[in-house]
Design a protein around this motif. Structure first.
Motif, PDB file in Angstrom:
ATOM      1  N   HIS A  77    -122.107 -58.877  46.279  1.00 56.68           N
ATOM      2  CA  HIS A  77    -123.462 -59.359  45.977  1.00 56.68           C
ATOM      3  C   HIS A  77    -123.433 -59.977  44.580  1.00 56.68           C
ATOM      4  CE1 HIS A  77    -124.085 -56.418  49.198  1.00 56.68           C
ATOM      5  NE2 HIS A  77    -125.145 -57.133  49.520  1.00 56.68           N
TER       6      HIS A  77
ATOM      7  N   GLN B  29    -126.407 -60.408  42.136  1.00 56.18           N
ATOM      8  CA  GLN B  29    -126.951 -59.163  41.559  1.00 56.18           C
ATOM      9  C   GLN B  29    -125.992 -58.592  40.514  1.00 56.18           C
ATOM     10  OE1 GLN B  29    -129.535 -56.761  43.950  1.00 56.18           O
ATOM     11  NE2 GLN B  29    -128.822 -57.803  45.796  1.00 56.18           N
TER      12      GLN B  29
ATOM     13  N   GLU C 152    -129.562 -47.676  43.477  1.00 51.47           N
ATOM     14  CA  GLU C 152    -129.570 -48.469  44.704  1.00 51.47           C
ATOM     15  C   GLU C 152    -128.207 -48.387  45.411  1.00 51.47           C
ATOM     16  OE1 GLU C 152    -131.594 -49.544  46.666  1.00 51.47           O
ATOM     17  OE2 GLU C 152    -131.028 -51.445  47.598  1.00 51.47           O
TER      18      GLU C 152
ATOM     19  N   THR D 115    -131.225 -54.228  53.068  1.00 44.34           N
ATOM     20  CA  THR D 115    -130.889 -55.198  52.019  1.00 44.34           C
ATOM     21  C   THR D 115    -130.575 -54.451  50.729  1.00 44.34           C
ATOM     22  OG1 THR D 115    -132.306 -56.850  53.016  1.00 44.34           O
ATOM     23  CG2 THR D 115    -131.781 -57.165  50.685  1.00 44.34           C
TER      24      THR D 115
ATOM     25  N   ASP E  62    -130.740 -54.238  46.976  1.00 46.13           N
ATOM     26  CA  ASP E  62    -131.616 -54.853  45.977  1.00 46.13           C
ATOM     27  C   ASP E  62    -131.706 -53.934  44.752  1.00 46.13           C
ATOM     28  OD1 ASP E  62    -133.603 -55.877  44.418  1.00 46.13           O
ATOM     29  OD2 ASP E  62    -135.175 -55.805  45.952  1.00 46.13           O
TER      30      ASP E  62
ATOM     31  N   THR F 196    -133.241 -54.121  42.124  1.00 47.24           N
ATOM     32  CA  THR F 196    -134.519 -54.024  41.406  1.00 47.24           C
ATOM     33  C   THR F 196    -135.538 -53.161  42.160  1.00 47.24           C
ATOM     34  OG1 THR F 196    -135.346 -56.022  42.440  1.00 47.24           O
ATOM     35  CG2 THR F 196    -134.225 -56.278  40.314  1.00 47.24           C
ATOM     36  N   ARG F 197    -135.175 -52.711  43.366  1.00 47.23           N
ATOM     37  CA  ARG F 197    -136.160 -51.918  44.116  1.00 47.23           C
ATOM     38  C   ARG F 197    -136.231 -50.498  43.526  1.00 47.23           C
ATOM     39  NH1 ARG F 197    -135.932 -51.697  49.626  1.00 47.23           N
ATOM     40  NH2 ARG F 197    -134.102 -52.954  50.121  1.00 47.23           N
TER      41      ARG F 197
END
Ligand code: HEM
Length: 409
Positions: A267, A270, A287, A338, A340, A342-343
């Motif tokens: 990724h 990211q 994450e 997914t 992510d 930032t979640r």
């Protein structure tokens, strides 16, 4: 008269556990299991059907419920593979993780001060020094390299030895043996796992005896000074608890460092954000924990009937808690498949939940943050020359991870 219900047909209770084909994606059959709802049934290798907990909320309700037992010596305790069943039945129950309260609580209270936030913060400079030294060695030996043995395993190994007060020069002795205890998969490897565990235990008995005569600086020394000498624990139990800490401190975090490296490299946008902004790193680690869920299946046995999610788990039923399904529950997260960074991953159960929640989580977080920061800063051109679905993976009934991780730069 007892009410009887016929067990579901095999197609309604698929074979479990399921094998991953990619180190961080869900096994193929998980999609279907997830659609069946938060509590469903699966069939183990011996034909026994057990409950599978897939929903985040149901999982977080069941984990702390004292009607679910972790006692591996309970006659109905379910095992994921014959090798684990055989290995467990030949030994005493592992401390902490394989016993219930009140014994569990007593053992946990004994060691928990060693893993507090301040204690781990004080260890950070040492972990940073270890990480830098390992990258120095890797760069000196040159590309290509094998990340698991050259970085991901020796880093947590050195850190847990420093915390426990295990002499630095004895460290190499555990790296291989810890790996055999937690990740040996085949039937033929059961003997190797047993021997490795016995050797670690014997070493710890000797170390405790040496430290009693000549105290040093570490958690084992504190436990000798406060618990052993006061008689609240005997030498054998202390050695068992320390061997659990030593083994858990090795293999878990090393798998996360290796798998996290693969996931971040796959990724790249990211990864670039994490590199540019250090404050994103703790969220990225959470994450990664949620997304990869390396300790996917935690087993329990019901000791009383439990009504939940419209079903009755009967006393004696086996329960498989799938942390990966709970961490990929669409009711808990939007778009759960997914990755992510930032979640808000806060509700994940990758460190477990309830009374058995991971004791080493502060240490593991510090190790992962330092490991990723150091590796990607020092070797910016790092790449894995093999597609992630071609990497050799651990068996589905042990900790998830890659068996080796070739890297180049
Ligand atoms: C990223 C790395 C790690 C992961 C994914 C992880 C995962 C877990 C999980 C899922 C549990 C709960 C088991 C259950 O409920 O049956 C657990 C418990 C435990 N972990 Fe970790 N762990 C990690 C790192 C560590 C480290 C570094 C240590 C250091 C000693 C450690 C020591 C323990 C111990 C002693 C328990 C048992 C706690 C109890 O039963 O009260 N873990 N871990």
């Amino acid at each position: 008269m007892t009410e009887t219900t016929s067990p579901p047909a095999a197609s309604e209770a698929p074979a479990y556990p399921m094998t991953r084909s990619c180190p961080y994606r869900m096994p193929v059959g998980y999609e279907e299991l997830r659609e069946r709802g938060p509590l469903t049934k699966v069939t183990l290798y011996d034909g026994r059907q057990v409950w599978l907990v897939a929903g985040n909320e149901v999982g977080r309700t069941l984990f702390p419920d004292p009607r679910l037992s972790s006692n591996v010596l309970h006659p109905n305790f379910p095992f994921l593979a014959p090798r684990i069943a055989a290995q467990t039945q030949q030994r005493a129950a592992p401390p902490l993780v394989g016993v219930d309260d009140p014994e569990h609580g007593r053992q946990r209270r004994m060691v928990i001060p060693g893993f507090g936030i301040r204690r781990i913060a004080a260890l950070r400079p040492e972990i940073e020094r270890i990480a830098e030294g390992l990258v120095d060695d890797m760069i000196e030996r040159g590309s290509p390299a094998e990340l698991l043995s050259q970085y991901a395993l020796p880093l947590p190994s050195a850190a847990i030895c420093a915390l426990l007060g295990v002499p630095y020069e004895d460290r190499g002795y555990f790296d291989e043996r810890s790996r055999h205890v937690l990740s040996s998969a085949g039937e033929d490897e059961a003997d190797r796992a047993r021997t490795a565990f016995t050797e670690i235990l014997t070493y710890l008995h000797d170390l405790i005896a040496r430290k009693e005569k000549q105290p040093g600086d570490g958690l084992i020394d504190e436990l000798i000074a406060h618990q052993l000498s006061e008689g609240s624990v005997d030498t054998h139990e202390l050695a068992m608890v320390c061997s659990l800490l030593l083994v858990s401190g090795h293999e878990t975090t090393s798998n996360m460092i290796a798998l996290g490296t693969v996931t971040l490299l796959e990724h790249p946008e990211q990864l670039a954000r994490v590199r540019a902004d250090d404050t994103l790193l703790p969220g990225a680690v959470e994450e990664l924990m949620r997304f990869t869920s390396i300790g996917d299946v935690l087993m329990r046995v019901a000791v009383e009937d439990i009504e939940i999610a419209g079903q009755t788990i009967r006393a004696g039923d086996g329960v498989a808690m799938s942390t990966m399904l709970m961490n990929r529950d669409p009711h808990a997260w939007d778009d759960p498949d997914t990755f992510d960074i930032t979640r808000s991953s806060g509700r994940h159960v990758a460190f477990g939940y309830g009374i058995h929640q991971c004791i080493g989580q502060n240490l593991a977080r510090a190790e992962m943050e330092i490991a990723f920061r150091t590796l990607f800063r020092r070797i910016p051109g790092l790449r894995v020359p093999v597609a992630s679905d071609r990497l050799p993976l651990n068996a589905p009934y042990v900790l998830q991870g890659v068996a080796e991780l070739p890297v180049e730069w």
